[in-house]
Design a protein around this motif. Structure first.
Motif, PDB file in Angstrom:
ATOM      1  N   TRP A 138      38.634  34.627  52.450  1.00  0.00           N
ATOM      2  CA  TRP A 138      39.991  34.561  51.937  1.00  0.00           C
ATOM      3  C   TRP A 138      40.659  35.921  52.139  1.00  0.00           C
ATOM      4  N   THR A 139      41.977  35.938  52.044  1.00  0.00           N
ATOM      5  CA  THR A 139      42.726  37.187  52.075  1.00  0.00           C
ATOM      6  C   THR A 139      43.028  37.564  50.631  1.00  0.00           C
ATOM      7  N   PRO A 140      42.430  38.643  50.122  1.00  0.00           N
ATOM      8  CA  PRO A 140      42.599  38.994  48.704  1.00  0.00           C
ATOM      9  C   PRO A 140      44.066  39.196  48.331  1.00  0.00           C
ATOM     10  N   ALA A 144      38.251  33.123  44.363  1.00  0.00           N
ATOM     11  CA  ALA A 144      38.139  33.088  45.814  1.00  0.00           C
ATOM     12  C   ALA A 144      38.577  31.736  46.365  1.00  0.00           C
ATOM     13  N   LYS A 145      38.084  30.661  45.766  1.00  0.00           N
ATOM     14  CA  LYS A 145      38.418  29.317  46.248  1.00  0.00           C
ATOM     15  C   LYS A 145      39.901  29.023  46.069  1.00  0.00           C
ATOM     16  N   MET A 146      40.464  29.408  44.929  1.00  0.00           N
ATOM     17  CA  MET A 146      41.882  29.153  44.689  1.00  0.00           C
ATOM     18  C   MET A 146      42.752  29.923  45.668  1.00  0.00           C
ATOM     19  N   THR A 147      42.291  31.112  46.072  1.00  0.00           N
ATOM     20  CA  THR A 147      43.031  31.889  47.072  1.00  0.00           C
ATOM     21  C   THR A 147      42.888  31.248  48.443  1.00  0.00           C
ATOM     22  N   ALA A 148      41.672  30.809  48.766  1.00  0.00           N
ATOM     23  CA  ALA A 148      41.402  30.215  50.080  1.00  0.00           C
ATOM     24  C   ALA A 148      42.214  28.949  50.320  1.00  0.00           C
ATOM     25  N   VAL A 192      43.631  41.679  42.595  1.00  0.00           N
ATOM     26  CA  VAL A 192      42.682  42.791  42.709  1.00  0.00           C
ATOM     27  C   VAL A 192      43.006  43.850  41.658  1.00  0.00           C
ATOM     28  N   ALA A 193      44.289  44.184  41.529  1.00  0.00           N
ATOM     29  CA  ALA A 193      44.712  45.178  40.544  1.00  0.00           C
ATOM     30  C   ALA A 193      44.446  44.692  39.112  1.00  0.00           C
ATOM     31  N   ALA A 194      44.680  43.394  38.874  1.00  0.00           N
ATOM     32  CA  ALA A 194      44.458  42.831  37.537  1.00  0.00           C
ATOM     33  C   ALA A 194      42.979  42.826  37.176  1.00  0.00           C
ATOM     34  N   LEU A 195      42.113  42.593  38.163  1.00  0.00           N
ATOM     35  CA  LEU A 195      40.668  42.633  37.920  1.00  0.00           C
ATOM     36  C   LEU A 195      40.222  44.046  37.554  1.00  0.00           C
ATOM     37  N   LEU A 208      33.392  38.366  27.902  1.00  0.00           N
ATOM     38  CA  LEU A 208      33.146  38.841  29.260  1.00  0.00           C
ATOM     39  C   LEU A 208      32.712  40.303  29.243  1.00  0.00           C
ATOM     40  N   HIS A 209      31.537  40.570  29.789  1.00  0.00           N
ATOM     41  CA  HIS A 209      31.030  41.934  29.863  1.00  0.00           C
ATOM     42  C   HIS A 209      31.696  42.641  31.042  1.00  0.00           C
ATOM     43  N   PRO A 210      31.949  43.949  30.913  1.00  0.00           N
ATOM     44  CA  PRO A 210      32.562  44.681  32.034  1.00  0.00           C
ATOM     45  C   PRO A 210      31.829  44.501  33.359  1.00  0.00           C
ATOM     46  N   LEU A 211      30.503  44.393  33.335  1.00  0.00           N
ATOM     47  CA  LEU A 211      29.760  44.234  34.586  1.00  0.00           C
ATOM     48  C   LEU A 211      30.055  42.895  35.263  1.00  0.00           C
ATOM     49  N   SER A 212      30.290  41.855  34.465  1.00  0.00           N
ATOM     50  CA  SER A 212      30.652  40.552  35.041  1.00  0.00           C
ATOM     51  C   SER A 212      31.982  40.647  35.781  1.00  0.00           C
ATOM     52  N   ILE A 213      32.926  41.357  35.150  1.00  0.00           N
ATOM     53  CA  ILE A 213      34.240  41.522  35.763  1.00  0.00           C
ATOM     54  C   ILE A 213      34.132  42.414  37.000  1.00  0.00           C
ATOM     55  N   LEU A 214      33.294  43.441  36.924  1.00  0.00           N
ATOM     56  CA  LEU A 214      33.100  44.327  38.071  1.00  0.00           C
ATOM     57  C   LEU A 214      32.587  43.545  39.283  1.00  0.00           C
ATOM     58  N   GLY A 215      31.611  42.671  39.057  1.00  0.00           N
ATOM     59  CA  GLY A 215      31.082  41.856  40.146  1.00  0.00           C
ATOM     60  C   GLY A 215      32.152  40.977  40.760  1.00  0.00           C
ATOM     61  N   ALA A 216      32.963  40.327  39.896  1.00  0.00           N
ATOM     62  CA  ALA A 216      34.049  39.466  40.390  1.00  0.00           C
ATOM     63  C   ALA A 216      35.083  40.283  41.153  1.00  0.00           C
ATOM     64  N   TRP A 217      35.392  41.449  40.657  1.00  0.00           N
ATOM     65  CA  TRP A 217      36.376  42.340  41.276  1.00  0.00           C
ATOM     66  C   TRP A 217      35.936  42.754  42.676  1.00  0.00           C
ATOM     67  N   LYS A 218      34.698  43.206  42.805  1.00  0.00           N
ATOM     68  CA  LYS A 218      34.221  43.712  44.087  1.00  0.00           C
ATOM     69  C   LYS A 218      34.082  42.595  45.131  1.00  0.00           C
ATOM     70  N   VAL A 219      33.591  41.426  44.706  1.00  0.00           N
ATOM     71  CA  VAL A 219      33.452  40.311  45.652  1.00  0.00           C
ATOM     72  C   VAL A 219      34.827  39.811  46.096  1.00  0.00           C
ATOM     73  N   TYR A 220      35.741  39.654  45.139  1.00  0.00           N
ATOM     74  CA  TYR A 220      37.070  39.152  45.497  1.00  0.00           C
ATOM     75  C   TYR A 220      37.775  40.121  46.445  1.00  0.00           C
ATOM     76  N   ALA A 221      37.652  41.424  46.178  1.00  0.00           N
ATOM     77  CA  ALA A 221      38.351  42.425  46.990  1.00  0.00           C
ATOM     78  C   ALA A 221      37.827  42.478  48.422  1.00  0.00           C
ATOM     79  N   GLN A 222      36.557  42.094  48.639  1.00  0.00           N
ATOM     80  CA  GLN A 222      36.009  42.174  49.995  1.00  0.00           C
ATOM     81  C   GLN A 222      36.402  40.981  50.869  1.00  0.00           C
ATOM     82  N   GLY A 223      36.899  39.903  50.257  1.00  0.00           N
ATOM     83  CA  GLY A 223      37.451  38.793  51.027  1.00  0.00           C
ATOM     84  C   GLY A 223      36.455  37.796  51.581  1.00  0.00           C
ATOM     85  N   HIS A 224      35.206  37.914  51.190  1.00  0.00           N
ATOM     86  CA  HIS A 224      34.195  36.933  51.614  1.00  0.00           C
ATOM     87  C   HIS A 224      33.030  36.969  50.637  1.00  0.00           C
ATOM     88  N   GLY A 225      32.332  35.851  50.521  1.00  0.00           N
ATOM     89  CA  GLY A 225      31.198  35.775  49.621  1.00  0.00           C
ATOM     90  C   GLY A 225      29.943  36.344  50.258  1.00  0.00           C
TER      91      GLY A 225
END
Length: 254
Positions: free
Chosen positions: A164-166, A107-111, A171-174, A140-157
């Motif tokens: 940020w603009t995802p 998120a920060k790197m995108t912002a 998003v596809a790679a996540l 990395l557990h799938p749930l950790s990646i799922l959390g990162a995926w969903k937060v990043y895709a929504q564009g805000h923490g």
């Protein structure tokens, strides 16, 4: 610091002694030049990386910060806050950034504008997220990646003001990484029967530690983990009565 104070370790070298002193003294400001026990030490006995860390805390020189990251593998936790909005700093951090830290920093790197369409840093991240071996090494557990995926895709923490603009590629790679992460898990070789709450209340709130993931999505992901990992698993759903869910190892999260 607390651990050093409680354990009273005996330093083997002047450099190690100075390092212990620096940690317990909370930096150079409280550095004790002549400790009560052991050989007298000075700031000159500190490792070069510590000296550089102290310099970066007050510097206005970006080249010094970049050198600390590049030559001494400073992580983003070691970089002063005032440099956290600099695109070049994040680009240099990315070169040696571990997978878990990379997920947390997307998120920060995108912002700050580092992750643009089709550019080098974006390609580097996409390649890492599509590498099953890297995911396995990072544990990395799938749930950790799922959390990162969903937060990043929504564009805000969930907390703070960062937005940020995802980046669609990321998003596809996540999403791909979420599926790849299942290959890193091992079967228990036991039989499993999962009964999952499918009532309306499962759409409310979020799971602790997984912002952007509600109980419904979290339970579906855990069912998916079991289906893809275990050799013998069956799934039922319950609300006002018990029903077959028909989940198999080929089922997608959707």
């Amino acid at each position: 610091r607390d651990l050093l104070r409680l354990s009273h370790p005996l330093a083997r070298t002047n450099s190690q002694n100075a390092l212990f002193q620096w940690v317990t003294a909370k930096g150079l400001e409280g550095f004790v030049a002549e400790p009560k026990k052991g050989k007298p030490v000075s700031a000159k006995d500190l490792p070069a990386s510590v000296e550089l860390f102290e310099q970066t805390r007050h510097t206005k020189d970006k080249k010094l910060v970049l050198r600390a990251i590049r030559d001494h593998r400073f992580t983003h936790e070691m970089v002063p806050s005032e440099w956290k909005n600099d695109r070049d700093v994040w680009a240099t951090l990315l070169d040696e950034m571990p997978m878990t830290a990379m997920l947390r920093s997307l998120a920060k790197m995108t912002a700050v504008g580092l992750l643009g369409p089709l550019n080098g840093p974006t390609r580097k991240i996409v390649k890492s997220l599509n590498d099953a071996n890297k995911l396995k090494k990072a544990r990395l557990h799938p749930l950790s990646i799922l959390g990162a995926w969903k937060v990043y895709a929504q564009g805000h923490g969930e907390k703070g003001q960062l937005s940020w603009t995802p980046n669609a590629e990321i998003v596809a790679a996540l999403e791909d990484a979420f599926s790849l992460a299942f290959t890193t898990l091992e079967s228990t070789n036991k039989r499993h029967l999962l009964a999952i709450d499918v009532s309306g209340s499962m759409t409310c709130g979020t799971l602790a530690g997984l912002p952007g993931v509600n109980p419904r999505l979290g339970s579906a992901a855990m069912a998916m983990v079991t289906a893809k990992t275990e050799t013998a698993a069956h799934f039922m759903g319950f609300s006002h009565h018990l029903v077959e869910l028909g989940i198999t190892r080929k089922s997608s999260l959707a």
